[in-house]
Design a protein around this motif. Structure first.
Motif, PDB file in Angstrom:
ATOM      1  N   TYR A  13      39.441  29.115  12.049  1.00 50.09           N
ATOM      2  CA  TYR A  13      38.080  29.590  11.842  1.00 50.09           C
ATOM      3  C   TYR A  13      37.235  29.348  13.077  1.00 50.09           C
ATOM      4  N   GLN A  14      36.537  30.393  13.498  1.00 50.48           N
ATOM      5  CA  GLN A  14      35.570  30.294  14.582  1.00 50.48           C
ATOM      6  C   GLN A  14      34.227  30.767  14.037  1.00 50.48           C
ATOM      7  N   PRO A  15      33.185  29.949  14.176  1.00 53.46           N
ATOM      8  CA  PRO A  15      31.889  30.343  13.587  1.00 53.46           C
ATOM      9  C   PRO A  15      31.298  31.598  14.208  1.00 53.46           C
ATOM     10  N   VAL A  16      31.668  31.899  15.435  1.00 52.77           N
ATOM     11  CA  VAL A  16      31.167  33.100  16.105  1.00 52.77           C
ATOM     12  C   VAL A  16      32.264  34.158  16.100  1.00 52.77           C
ATOM     13  N   GLN A  61      32.994  32.225   3.531  1.00 50.59           N
ATOM     14  CA  GLN A  61      32.832  31.804   4.922  1.00 50.59           C
ATOM     15  C   GLN A  61      31.798  32.721   5.578  1.00 50.59           C
ATOM     16  N   SER A  62      31.058  32.163   6.524  1.00 52.58           N
ATOM     17  CA  SER A  62      30.047  32.923   7.244  1.00 52.58           C
ATOM     18  C   SER A  62      30.346  32.906   8.729  1.00 52.58           C
ATOM     19  N   TYR A  63      29.908  33.953   9.396  1.00 59.42           N
ATOM     20  CA  TYR A  63      30.136  34.102  10.827  1.00 59.42           C
ATOM     21  C   TYR A  63      28.832  34.536  11.490  1.00 59.42           C
ATOM     22  N   ILE A  64      28.645  34.091  12.697  1.00 57.80           N
ATOM     23  CA  ILE A  64      27.571  34.593  13.545  1.00 57.80           C
ATOM     24  C   ILE A  64      28.123  35.783  14.318  1.00 57.80           C
TER      25      ILE A  64
END
Length: 960
Positions: A864-867, A799-802
């Protein structure tokens, strides 16, 4: 279900925002805000406000950090980084000046000239020039007829295609005028007198040497008035051969010496006459250094001092200048003294003072006469910091002289020592010390306090003797141990009080170091680019325990340290340098241990996959070493027991890629659970390979970054992913632990429909199979081999996050058994802070576009929150301004809950964190006295009430 499988899950459910107890903040952590070793020509005392008599100590260090130090206590008042930390490897000059009675100071670094508020360090103005870099900076002190006198203007010399002199407004930073020298000469320095600005340049005179050219400029218009050339080609071979060019003096001078160092030549700038002075050296010693000290105030007396230094002695002479004839005459001579010495120049009104600092005393001298105005002895505490078996000496210093009403004087001197310290001495007494050489830290490693070896040796003797001899030997040993009983009884009250107050308990003394019961006291051995090693105590606010000079370096050379390895069993720290050699020192004393060809030192990626620390030493068993080749390839070298090496595998990036980083699992990386328990009580089995290697390769042309996971024993590729639109000029960092790895980079959107532009943080976990309760091809196998004909590729979940900021260094917390939940430590260069991100927020199994189910919530998953916003509570540096961290290292304490953290770079920072809270430690706020009082009261109540209870029981029996 096994209990050890549930422990990490339970630990991860603890509140993640409480890394330490609230009362431990600013007590268990420490911070050394550093500026670097001060430059002599850019360090001075200055009053930030003309109305105040208090001065601050200003410096522009070799690290190009501008800082203001409070001379009373050595506390950093403010500082500014004048060059991006990522570009510190490129050499650059920096200059700092302050006008008399001015409330701003002016700096020139590279192509940028800036003015700063002297009191708080705020930027007043800045100006940048693209046609050259600054070679000198001066402030115009004389009155040039301005109608309105504001802030004093500055003149800056730039070196580019041509030598350019610019006068810059002290109010706005705008260019008043500029002068371009078209002669092709090399710019050297600027000087000012009462009515002129002088440009000093050098030009080649063929094979003979360099000629010195002086050009006089009009301070109002910048136009050339005249110029002249000095015949110096027989003496000056390089610009560094010019000893001194005076600045802002009533009569500036140029000084140089002939090549045999027998004649000193002095030119009073503005005249063509060259004064030749015989250098006093009756003993014929080789003079290693000649330094000229002169005042920098226009209204000061035209006097200067020449300091001579040989290998064993130093001496000086004071000279006066006749302004009418531009001649130089000797006023008096200072005697030769043994050892090294230093001088500094101070002014008060027109009077000029010289401060002489020797190994034993500090003397104040007037430039007018040879009489000693004041003399103070320097005690051992005020002498320069010394390393192991090394006597330190003063390199240079600056002084401030205060004349008292009773005709006495007070002098405080800021001295830079050969061992990397910056000390302030007031009237011969040490006021404070700052170890500024630590700002050049390039490597560090934890070292345990050495175990007591005596008991082990005694027991070994008893094992090899018969029963009677062993018994007698043991009785003698116990009798010897009885000698320590009085000390133990003497320390008992202090131990009891420490236990009641919550302080750390020191249990035993080992070579001058007190142990503590929780393992918080360790040594951190730090290697600096100056070739020195420092030992810092993690439990004593980062106190420097010892420092030693490990190697000799040439001028301008930096120590190339490849790695460090702590041999805790022997009490040694082994440093691997770029030349392929190893340097070993005792961790408790700093004593350098002579090389032992029979000793086999090597570092490890894990217990089963060591990396050879020195290729010249034979490993104890067959190991695979990871080596980066000169052409960018990565090789796995397999070393046999006889020392022969063979190439096991080789990884070569694409033609347009370059390898930027290699990441392996930490040496201490215990695994508490072989699987991750899901909410339905099934288990995802972790892919636990001790030989994992993550290779980061970037392509500048394609703006891409490729992350490849290898088995470092076999070289097999286990996983690879490529990210496009990556800014390869920004930090790309990674870290690995257990069965997961993470990396961070900046990405520009390559798709118009994508909004994933910004700083990325990616987390990936490795499992043996994508299915729960399934081990994939391994089945029920207890072991697997990296060199088998068929290898197993793991199942990867990512998973990736900003994230809101770039990360320039990553590390992972480490605990003794690995039961405590891990946290990701990262340095935020934009905020000058270190953050600790809880592992629960970096779980790639977080459900996407939906809330977690009850089973997933029981597992500890969140939506999950992308930021990924950084919670301020995650900042473990609190409000501290931690600058320029290069690397973060961690070490386990004896308490399972706690991990020790140490960060180095420009600043030094250390702390301890408890990712799952300090579940095995009581905080300082816990009322131990009340607890003991309660127990004692209950015990007393039981004692008092017991007879009454028995009597009542007896009476009830009689009644019944």
């Amino acid at each position: 279900m096994r209990v050890h499988v549930l422990l990490p899950l339970l630990a991860s459910l603890a509140p993640s925002t409480a890394a330490v107890f609230a009362d431990d903040a600013y007590h268990t952590d420490y911070h050394h805000p550093l500026v670097g070793i001060p430059q002599e020509h850019s360090t001075f005392f200055h009053r930030p406000q003309a109305s105040s008599r208090a001065s601050l100590l200003y410096t522009l260090s070799e690290k190009l950090i501008l800082g203001a130090i409070n001379p009373k206590d050595g506390v950093l008042v403010w500082r500014q980084l004048l060059k991006p930390f990522s570009n510190f490897t490129a050499p650059s000059e920096g200059f700092l000046r302050a006008g008399e009675n001015e409330n701003t100071i002016i700096s020139a670094v590279g192509s940028q000239v800036s003015a700063w508020d002297a009191l708080d360090g705020k930027l007043a103005w800045t100006n940048e020039f693209a046609d050259g870099v600054a070679k000198d900076l001066e402030v115009i002190e004389f009155d040039d007829g301005k109608a309105v006198r504001g802030a004093k203007d500055a003149i800056v010399l730039f070196a580019g295609d041509h030598a350019v002199v610019r006068r810059i407004s002290g109010e706005t930073g705008d260019v008043v005028w500029e002068h371009r020298d078209g002669s092709g000469s090399i710019p050297h320095q600027l000087s000012t007198s009462n009515s002129n600005i002088f440009l000093t340049t050098v030009s080649s005179a063929g094979r003979a040497g360099l000629k010195i050219k002086v050009t006089s400029l009009d301070p109002v218009s910048g136009k050339e008035r005249n110029h002249y050339t000095l015949s110096s080609e027989n003496d000056v071979a390089t610009p560094e051969s010019i000893l001194f060019v005076g600045a802002n003096s009533a009569s500036p001078i140029i000084a140089w010496a002939d090549r045999p160092s027998k004649v000193l030549k002095v030119n009073v700038i503005g005249s063509k006459h060259v004064n030749s002075i015989d250098i006093p050296n009756e003993s014929g010693e080789d003079i290693t250094k000649i330094r000229v000290h002169a005042p920098h105030i226009i209204r000061s007396l035209p006097h200067f001092l020449v300091h001579y230094q040989s290998a064993n002695r130093n001496w000086a002479e004071v000279y006066h200048i006749d302004l009418s004839t531009s001649t130089v005459s000797k006023a008096y001579t200072l005697p030769k003294l043994a050892g090294h010495g230093a001088f500094s120049t101070s002014t008060q009104d027109a009077n000029v003072f010289f401060t002489r600092i020797t190994e034993n005393e500090l003397l104040l001298l007037s430039s007018s006469s040879h009489g000693v105005l004041a003399r103070w002895g320097i005690g051992p505490a005020a002498s320069p910091q010394s390393g192991y078996n090394e006597e330190g000496y003063i390199l240079h210093g600056v002084s401030e002289v205060i004349s008292r009403s009773d005709s006495s004087y007070a002098v405080r001197s800021a001295l830079v020592g050969s061992t990397g310290g910056w000390d302030l001495v007031r009237n011969g007494k040490l006021v404070w010390k700052r170890t500024e050489a630590l700002a050049g830290a390039i490597a560090a490693e934890w070292a345990e306090l050495p175990e007591l070896q005596d008991l082990a040796r005694e027991l070994e003797v008893e094992v090899h003797e018969n029963a009677i001899a062993a018994y007698i030997h043991r009785v003698k040993r116990h009798l010897r141990d009885m000698r320590e009983l009085p000390k133990w009884i003497e320390s008992l009250p202090a131990r009891v009080l420490a236990a009641l107050s919550g302080d750390e308990i020191q249990t035993e003394l080992v070579k001058g170091f007190n142990r503590d019961s929780f393992g918080f006291r360790k040594l951190v051995i730090v290697a600096t680019e100056t070739g020195r090693l420092y030992a810092l105590s993690s439990a004593d606010q980062g106190k420097v325990v010892w420092n030693t000079k490990a190697t000799e370096l040439k001028d301008g050379e930096k120590w190339d340290v490849k790695g460090m390895y702590a041999d805790n069993a022997e009490g040694l720290m082994v440093v691997q340098v770029g030349s392929g050699q190893s340097i070993a020192v005792e961790t408790t004393t700093g004593k350098i241990v002579p090389p032992d060809t029979g000793k086999k030192w090597f570092a490890s990626t894990s217990e089963n996959d060591p990396i050879l620390l020195s290729s010249g030493l034979i490993p104890r068993k067959t190991v695979t070493a990871i080596i980066r080749g000169s052409d960018g390839e990565v090789q796995g070298k397999r070393y046999a027991e006889d020392g022969t090496a063979t190439t096991a595998w080789e990884f070569t990036p694409s033609a347009d890629e370059r390898v930027t980083e290699l990441t392996v699992r930490p040496f201490h990386d215990p695994v508490a659970s072989i699987g991750r328990v899901l909410g339905d009580r099934s288990v995802m089995y972790k892919y636990l390979n001790p030989s994992l290697l993550l290779i980061t390769a970037v392509s500048d042309a394609k703006a891409s970054a490729t992350f490849t996971l290898l088995d470092s024993v076999s070289g097999n590729t286990l996983y690879s992913t490529t990210h496009h639109g990556v800014d390869t000029s920004r930090p790309i960092v990674s870290a690995m632990s257990e069965n997961w790895f993470t990396y961070s980079f900046w990405s520009d959107s390559v798709s118009p429909s994508s909004s994933a532009k910004g700083y990325h943080l990616t987390i990936s976990e490795l499992y043996e199979s994508p299915l729960p309760n399934d081990r994939g091809p391994l089945g029920n196998s207890k072991n697997f081999s990296s060199t088998a004909s068929t290898y197993i590729t793991p199942h990867v979940k990512s998973q990736s996050y900003i994230i809101p900021s770039s990360l320039s260094s990553l590390a992972i917390t480490s605990t003794r058994q690995g039961v405590t939940s891990r946290q990701l430590l990262a340095f935020l260069p934009n905020y000058h802070a270190i953050i600790s991100i809880p592992r629960v927020f970096l779980n790639p199994s977080r459900p996407v576009d939906r809330d977690p189910t009850p089973a997933e919530a029981e597992e500890g998953l969140i939506r999950y929150q992308p930021v990924l916003d950084f919670d301020p509570k995650w900042i473990i540096t609190h409000k501290r301004d931690v600058m320029g961290v290069k690397k973060i290292i961690t070490s386990p304490a004896l308490l399972e809950s706690t991990s020790l953290v140490f960060a180095y770079g420009i600043d030094i920072f250390g702390t301890r964190v408890a990712p799952s809270m300090a579940f095995d430690e009581l905080g300082k706020g816990f009322n131990r006295v009340q607890l003991i009082g309660t127990v004692v009261a209950l015990g007393a109540g039981v004692v008092l009430l017991a007879p009454m209870a028995r009597r009542k029981i007896v009476n009830m029996q009689w009644v019944s």
